[in-house]
Design a protein around this motif. Structure first.
Motif, PDB file in Angstrom:
ATOM      1  N   THR A  76      55.144  53.634  60.299  1.00 53.18           N
ATOM      2  CA  THR A  76      53.730  53.133  60.053  1.00 53.18           C
ATOM      3  C   THR A  76      53.063  54.042  61.325  1.00 53.18           C
ATOM      4  OG1 THR A  76      53.862  51.258  61.507  1.00 53.18           O
ATOM      5  CG2 THR A  76      54.229  51.282  59.153  1.00 53.18           C
ATOM      6  N   SER A  80      51.050  57.436  60.527  1.00 47.28           N
ATOM      7  CA  SER A  80      49.883  56.847  60.376  1.00 47.28           C
ATOM      8  C   SER A  80      48.761  57.401  60.018  1.00 47.28           C
ATOM      9  CB  SER A  80      49.544  55.974  61.817  1.00 47.28           C
ATOM     10  OG  SER A  80      49.243  56.992  62.683  1.00 47.28           O
ATOM     11  N   ASP A  81      48.848  58.858  60.230  1.00 46.66           N
ATOM     12  CA  ASP A  81      47.753  59.683  59.804  1.00 46.66           C
ATOM     13  C   ASP A  81      47.982  60.284  58.469  1.00 46.66           C
ATOM     14  OD1 ASP A  81      45.379  60.339  60.412  1.00 46.66           O
ATOM     15  OD2 ASP A  81      45.892  62.037  61.455  1.00 46.66           O
ATOM     16  N   GLN A  83      49.828  60.157  54.353  1.00 44.48           N
ATOM     17  CA  GLN A  83      49.643  59.192  53.300  1.00 44.48           C
ATOM     18  C   GLN A  83      51.067  58.931  52.813  1.00 44.48           C
ATOM     19  OE1 GLN A  83      48.244  62.467  53.120  1.00 44.48           O
ATOM     20  NE2 GLN A  83      47.867  63.045  50.939  1.00 44.48           N
ATOM     21  N   PHE A  85      53.255  57.092  54.198  1.00 46.71           N
ATOM     22  CA  PHE A  85      53.505  55.494  54.185  1.00 46.71           C
ATOM     23  C   PHE A  85      52.686  54.618  53.056  1.00 46.71           C
ATOM     24  CE2 PHE A  85      52.198  51.351  55.815  1.00 46.71           C
ATOM     25  CZ  PHE A  85      53.588  50.521  56.119  1.00 46.71           C
ATOM     26  N   PRO A  86      51.543  54.920  52.890  1.00 46.83           N
ATOM     27  CA  PRO A  86      50.737  54.070  52.069  1.00 46.83           C
ATOM     28  C   PRO A  86      51.266  54.682  50.437  1.00 46.83           C
ATOM     29  CG  PRO A  86      49.172  54.905  53.603  1.00 46.83           C
ATOM     30  CD  PRO A  86      50.733  55.556  54.025  1.00 46.83           C
ATOM     31  N   ILE A  89      54.321  53.082  49.419  1.00 47.52           N
ATOM     32  CA  ILE A  89      53.972  51.795  49.000  1.00 47.52           C
ATOM     33  C   ILE A  89      53.106  51.670  47.593  1.00 47.52           C
ATOM     34  CG2 ILE A  89      52.430  49.565  49.394  1.00 47.52           C
ATOM     35  CD1 ILE A  89      53.280  50.173  52.461  1.00 47.52           C
ATOM     36  N   ARG A  90      52.141  52.612  47.564  1.00 48.79           N
ATOM     37  CA  ARG A  90      51.638  52.367  46.227  1.00 48.79           C
ATOM     38  C   ARG A  90      52.485  52.701  45.067  1.00 48.79           C
ATOM     39  NH1 ARG A  90      47.069  56.187  44.579  1.00 48.79           N
ATOM     40  NH2 ARG A  90      47.069  57.117  46.435  1.00 48.79           N
TER      41      ARG A  90
ATOM     42  N   SER B  80      43.622  56.485  52.829  1.00 48.01           N
ATOM     43  CA  SER B  80      45.048  57.104  53.033  1.00 48.01           C
ATOM     44  C   SER B  80      45.186  57.923  54.255  1.00 48.01           C
ATOM     45  CB  SER B  80      45.417  57.816  51.705  1.00 48.01           C
ATOM     46  OG  SER B  80      44.432  59.114  51.615  1.00 48.01           O
ATOM     47  N   PHE B  85      44.965  51.017  56.661  1.00 49.87           N
ATOM     48  CA  PHE B  85      45.910  50.324  55.853  1.00 49.87           C
ATOM     49  C   PHE B  85      47.279  50.136  56.465  1.00 49.87           C
ATOM     50  CE2 PHE B  85      49.238  51.024  52.549  1.00 49.87           C
ATOM     51  CZ  PHE B  85      49.004  49.985  51.591  1.00 49.87           C
TER      52      PHE B  85
END
Lengths: 335, 335
Positions: A76, A80-81, A83, A85-86, A89-90, B80, B85
């Motif tokens: 994370t 963090s910068d 996509q 990680f997100p 998850i998505r 994102s 997030f």
DNA sequence: CAGGCGTTAGAGAGCGCTCTCTTGACACAA
DNA sequence: TTGTGTCAAGAGAGCGCTCTCTAACGCCTG
């Protein structure tokens, strides 16, 4: 308020004038229930606002209808910068939603955190476990697999345990990137590699070495850790050690972004003097100066595929040991 | 394999030569157990590799030891590229880890997804619910609060339900940002506002209007939705409608980033001709051209505070209805 | 030495559900 | 009429745990 009694199966049964077992049948969609009775039960459920108690159900079925997604907490931060990680998850979330299962997210930071993950997952509190962005050779996935707990990891596992995985075609993407620079006449192509304790770092470096070797070009290597900071440092080192370089492949867009700036500060023009290609295709890549040519990886799809594989495994099906997702070179102005 | 029998309390009790109740006492840390017995039980637990069955425990305690974090799925897309997030998740995760509770992540995309969240949370399958980045006036938090289910939201809720929340000081941050531009001599300061169905969008616009009004300056407003695309479009509109502008406050760094590029394309120099300030302080902000002056918000701390509040609420304590976290102006080269 | 008290361990009920087994009802053939 | 087979619905056990209630025991007091 906290003791507000929720209706139980019993209550619904009483209201509908049937037995608990029949209500259970209706709730779980059994076909052996006569239509009028099914209707009466459905009505009673609605009137009472009945919601099944999952704990009670789990107790008897031995299923929890939830799966764990384990990520190193560093993910994370490092990512963090972008996509990654997100995105994962998505993807996971989408597939689980379709399967009506819950997602338990565990970020393992400290050794204590890792121990907690181990306790939780081996304790069979979830129906399966997904690992993302593993560092080094974590023995936990193998341990779980041996216990018969469904596991799928992202990226070929570094240990020798035969754990099923889903990965993107790092080597193919890197090859396309480096070839693209070679085809446009670059002959001194360096790489800013990723951390060598992560598959993504290892594979991307491997792809680079194979491609330059194939073309009879020299290897110019500096190692970073996927972050911008490390990218700047690596780029500076490369400029000192190989001032003649005319191309750079960075193993992450973050590092490529930093390299862009470092090159500019050093008075090199991109792409005229030095071509730069990244990896990931984060959103920022289209907004760098100049816009970054990079390798796109289907990150949401990665999350989805991992989840689908896991669900199949949990359903008792046998699955492929390895699934490879394609990558694609996105050409912008930097190379 | 799937039927591999896990040891139960009963088994541990038999092995230690005590009753189930005593094992339960030891496992749950009751003090009323004599030392030698406690030791015998502890040994039996270790030898058998006993792990409590959470479903069975939940069934009797009426607790689940897990909390849900609900986010609109759009959050993973819109954000994102910044750390909102992952940052919130990280903060939440840290506090939950300390409390030894699980995090159930729910991304509500479709209306069906929202319904699923409603069913799950109202069904008391979790001990509490955290909402992040709400859009519009979602009635669900209020509904849960009324049901007596602990709820904390991020950002002042737009509905009229009295739900406890944690938010950052948008207005304070924006005021500092706009004042900074005024102090450096700007007199035509425009804003690229965020979506007006989100608190963050509303509050940041409010802060801008109050500050320019205070200074007797005109309001120059274009509305975006926090994304880069919308930022470019808004910047273009502003340049057409107010070509004389000499400062821009963008309600997100993403929009500020896009504005930077649009201004450059329009031949305006930053900061010489136009000053630009963003909001969020994403990592990219330090790497834009020129580096972006922006308002930093403590996003991980936001996640942590929300979680702490929720846990206190779940523990039966009464908590403050509102908690406000400070923001800070980070000065770089763009203003 | 009886009576009372405090402390520790065991007995047993029951949380809400699923699922096997059994019963009951009915149709049809003998 | 009786027997057989089929199908729908009910009875009841039991998943693994916690927690209240009770029993046992030692100790102090009068």
């Amino acid at each position: 308020m906290r003791t507000a009694q929720r209706p139980t199966l019993e209550a619904v049964a009483a209201r509908a004038g049937v037995s608990r077992a029949t209500v259970s049948r209706v709730v779980n969609g059994s076909t052996t229930v006569a239509e009028p009775i099914r209707e009466a039960v459905t009505r009673a459920v609605a009137e009472l606002g009945y919601v099944p108690n999952l704990a009670a159900r789990s107790l008897v079925t031995q299923r929890t209808d939830s799966i764990a997604l384990v990520m190193p907490e560093a993910a994370t931060r490092v990512f963090s910068d972008d996509q990654v990680f997100p995105g994962i998850i998505r993807g996971v979330s989408q597939e689980l939603e379709a399967a009506d299962k819950q997602l338990v997210l565990m970020l393992a930071g400290s050794p204590a955190g890792h121990h907690r993950v181990e306790r939780y997952t081996t304790g069979r509190h979830v129906d399966g476990v997904l690992f993302a962005s593993l560092h080094g050779a974590d023995p936990l996935p193998g341990t779980l697999a041996r216990l018969g707990i469904p596991v799928v990891v992202s990226g070929r596992p570094l240990g020798d345990a035969p754990v099923p995985y889903v990965d993107v075609d790092h080597v193919g993407g890197v090859t396309a990137a480096v070839r693209h620079m070679i085809d446009s006449g670059r002959r001194r192509i360096a790489t800013i590699a990723g951390p060598q304790d992560m598959v993504a770092g290892i594979e991307r470096l491997r792809g680079y070495r194979a491609t330059v070797a194939d073309a009879g070009l020299p290897e110019l290597i500096a190692v970073g850790d996927f972050t911008r900071e490390s990218g700047s440092a690596a780029m500076r080192r490369l400029l000192i050690e190989h001032p003649e370089l005319d191309g750079v492949f960075a193993a992450s867009d973050l590092m490529a972004h930093a390299a862009l700036r470092t090159l500019r500060e050093a008075g090199r023009r991109v792409p005229e003097d030095v071509a730069v290609v990244g990896f990931d295709d984060i959103e920022t890549a289209a907004y760098t100066e100049p816009p970054l040519t990079t390798v796109r990886q289907p990150i949401v799809e990665l999350g989805r595929r991992m989840t689908r594989q896991l669900l199949r495994l949990a359903a008792g099906e046998t699955i492929e040991q390895a699934v490879m997702l394609p990558t694609e070179l996105i050409r912008r102005a930097s190379a």
